[in-house]
Write a protein that holds these residues in place. Structure first.
Motif, PDB file in Angstrom:
ATOM      1  N   ARG A   1       0.832  -1.217   0.000  1.00 52.26           N
ATOM      2  CA  ARG A   1       0.000   0.000   0.000  1.00 52.26           C
ATOM      3  C   ARG A   1       0.861   1.259   0.000  1.00 52.26           C
ATOM      4  O   ARG A   1       1.953   1.312   0.535  1.00 52.26           O
TER       5      ARG A   1
ATOM      6  N   ALA B   1       0.435   4.859   1.597  1.00 53.68           N
ATOM      7  CA  ALA B   1      -0.416   5.429   2.652  1.00 53.68           C
ATOM      8  C   ALA B   1       0.006   6.854   2.976  1.00 53.68           C
ATOM      9  O   ALA B   1       0.470   7.144   4.073  1.00 53.68           O
ATOM     10  N   PRO B   2      -0.116   7.767   2.005  1.00 50.09           N
ATOM     11  CA  PRO B   2       0.327   9.135   2.279  1.00 50.09           C
ATOM     12  C   PRO B   2      -0.572   9.857   3.278  1.00 50.09           C
ATOM     13  O   PRO B   2      -1.766   9.582   3.351  1.00 50.09           O
ATOM     14  N   SER B   3       0.047  10.735   4.039  1.00 48.11           N
ATOM     15  CA  SER B   3      -0.704  11.608   4.950  1.00 48.11           C
ATOM     16  C   SER B   3      -0.779  12.981   4.307  1.00 48.11           C
ATOM     17  O   SER B   3       0.263  13.583   4.054  1.00 48.11           O
TER      18      SER B   3
ATOM     19  N   GLU C   1      -4.258   8.720   4.600  1.00 48.79           N
ATOM     20  CA  GLU C   1      -4.192   8.738   6.070  1.00 48.79           C
ATOM     21  C   GLU C   1      -4.342  10.169   6.586  1.00 48.79           C
ATOM     22  O   GLU C   1      -3.370  10.845   6.907  1.00 48.79           O
TER      23      GLU C   1
ATOM     24  N   TYR D   1      -3.519   7.390  14.581  1.00 52.83           N
ATOM     25  CA  TYR D   1      -2.588   6.657  13.719  1.00 52.83           C
ATOM     26  C   TYR D   1      -2.352   5.213  14.136  1.00 52.83           C
ATOM     27  O   TYR D   1      -2.538   4.285  13.343  1.00 52.83           O
TER      28      TYR D   1
ATOM     29  N   VAL E   1      -3.856   2.402  11.550  1.00 52.92           N
ATOM     30  CA  VAL E   1      -2.956   1.784  10.570  1.00 52.92           C
ATOM     31  C   VAL E   1      -2.980   0.261  10.711  1.00 52.92           C
ATOM     32  O   VAL E   1      -2.945  -0.473   9.722  1.00 52.92           O
TER      33      VAL E   1
ATOM     34  N   ARG F   1       8.023   1.159   4.409  1.00 50.63           N
ATOM     35  CA  ARG F   1       7.930   2.548   4.881  1.00 50.63           C
ATOM     36  C   ARG F   1       9.283   3.002   5.403  1.00 50.63           C
ATOM     37  O   ARG F   1      10.216   2.209   5.546  1.00 50.63           O
TER      38      ARG F   1
ATOM     39  N   LEU G   1       9.779   5.034  11.057  1.00 51.64           N
ATOM     40  CA  LEU G   1       8.630   4.353  11.671  1.00 51.64           C
ATOM     41  C   LEU G   1       8.998   2.981  12.248  1.00 51.64           C
ATOM     42  O   LEU G   1       8.131   2.255  12.742  1.00 51.64           O
TER      43      LEU G   1
HETATM   44  N1  GLU Z   1       0.762   7.839   6.703  1.00 52.48           N
HETATM   45  C1  GLU Z   1       2.070   7.621   7.258  1.00 52.48           C
HETATM   46  C2  GLU Z   1       3.025   8.677   6.757  1.00 52.48           C
HETATM   47  O1  GLU Z   1       2.795   9.265   5.719  1.00 52.48           O
HETATM   48  C3  GLU Z   1       2.634   6.265   6.911  1.00 52.48           C
HETATM   49  C4  GLU Z   1       2.135   5.256   7.835  1.00 52.48           C
HETATM   50  C5  GLU Z   1       2.717   3.899   7.646  1.00 52.48           C
HETATM   51  O2  GLU Z   1       3.335   3.619   6.624  1.00 52.48           O
HETATM   52  O3  GLU Z   1       2.526   3.109   8.541  1.00 52.48           O
HETATM   53  O4  GLU Z   1       4.008   8.939   7.414  1.00 52.48           O
END
Ligand code: GLU
Ligand code: ZN
Length: 334
Positions: A14, A16-18, A50, A205, A209, A223, A227
């Motif tokens: 995936r 998953a941009p914020s 996200e 979050y 997630v 990612r 993280l």
């Molecule tokens: N939405 C998060 C971000 O842009 C990524 C979250 C994830 O990959 O778990 O930093």
């Protein structure tokens, strides 16, 4: 039943941009790696937005992120923007709060979470040494303090609401990262009981997630290594909810010459800006590939070309630096 049979063999990843900020070179590199890993396995890629960090979400950023991904040639085949393939809708987190609420209730019933009214300042005041940047370790002040969310809520002034904390275990949580190898963390020692939701209904979050990756049948999460230490916390949530975790693959970051995270003061590295000032997608992908160790500096290529060069075994394991030479190459102004 049908779904699990259907998805059994296909790898699922995936984006998953914020939408709290535009995609920059660092995000683009992570997304390129996400895309390559899934593509070479003939898997499926999902786009999920996200947007739970409400006050920070900027209007127009979702559209911009979508445009940037398409411009870079990083395509996805399910989720946001793909009307014909919506297996686990919606794909915008702010529209999934009822789903998070259900899972939060499960954790409340199991007495694995509790409401906390502490402000960051109050928590910092309990520390002997201040932690730079990261959340300070939570000392457990509100554990066993409130019978309910309402009680905690009523204990606060109107302007503030409690958060939910997960009771972290005092055992080491180990996992094998797909790029960084064996990892082991003790959540209790590092973080104390940790925040999983900033809203009564569980939208936050850490919980969101986990729930989304599980319900969307994600099998690999690629990612940034920033993280990495959230993974052992997420693994505890997976276990508590009896959900199956994906494989985690944390990749190096793009940093400034001083080794710090990219920030505005290092110049405008937004993909949308690089595009506007005349860089081609091939030039950007070529640079990302150079940073990965798969191309010479100055080589230009489409993302597809990298399917031949991609391998986790040859990916440069160091953070990469946005040097002045590279800024000049991309016409980035300070
Ligand atoms: N939405 C998060 C971000 O842009 C990524 C979250 C994830 O990959 O778990 O930093
Ligand atoms: Zn507290």
């Amino acid at each position: 039943m049908h779904k699990s049979i259907k998805n059994n063999n296909k790898k699922r990843g995936r984006f998953a941009p914020s939408p709290t900020g535009a995609l920059h070179l660092g995000n683009a590199r992570t997304f390129l790696l996400t895309w390559l890993s899934i593509k070479i396995q003939s898997g499926e890629l999902i786009l999920r937005i996200e947007d739970l960090d409400h006050p920070k979400v900027k209007p127009g950023t979702i559209k911009e992120a979508v445009d940037d991904l398409i411009w870079l040639g990083l395509t996805w085949n399910e989720g946001y923007g793909i009307e014909q393939k919506q297996l686990n809708p919606p794909y915008i987190q702010s529209q999934r709060t009822d789903i998070y609420a259900k899972h939060l209730s499960n954790l409340i019933e199991k007495k694995l979470v509790y409401p906390c009214t502490c402000s960051r300042k109050e928590i910092e005041a309990t520390q002997s040494a201040p932690h730079a940047g990261e959340s300070p370790k939570y000392p457990g002040t509100c554990k066993n303090k409130f019978q309910s969310w309402e009680e905690a809520y009523n204990a606060l002034p109107d302007s503030r609401i409690p958060i939910w904390r997960f009771k972290s275990s005092n055992e080491s949580i180990s996992f094998v990262d797909g790029f960084m190898g064996e990892q082991s963390f003790n959540n209790s020692e590092l973080f104390g009981d940790f925040a999983i939701a900033r809203h009564q209904q569980g939208a936050g979050y850490m919980l969101a997630v986990v729930v989304d990756d599980a319900l969307m049948n994600i099998s690999e999460v690629v990612r940034g290594s920033d993280l990495l230490d959230s993974t052992p916390r997420q693994l505890e949530i997976y276990k508590a909810l009896q959900l199956h975790p994906p494989e985690f693959i944390h990749v190096p970051l793009v940093v400034a010459p001083d080794g710090r995270r990219l920030a505005k003061r290092h110049g405008d590295t937004r993909i949308s800006t690089l595009r506007k000032i005349g860089n081609s997608p091939e030039k950007i992908i070529g640079l990302l590939a150079y940073w990965c160790g798969w191309a010479e500096f100055g080589e230009e290529m489409p993302a597809n070309e990298l399917l031949k060069r991609f391998s986790w075994n040859t990916l440069n394991p160091e953070n990469v630096i946005l040097t002045n030479e590279i800024k000049k190459y991309l016409n980035i102004q300070d």
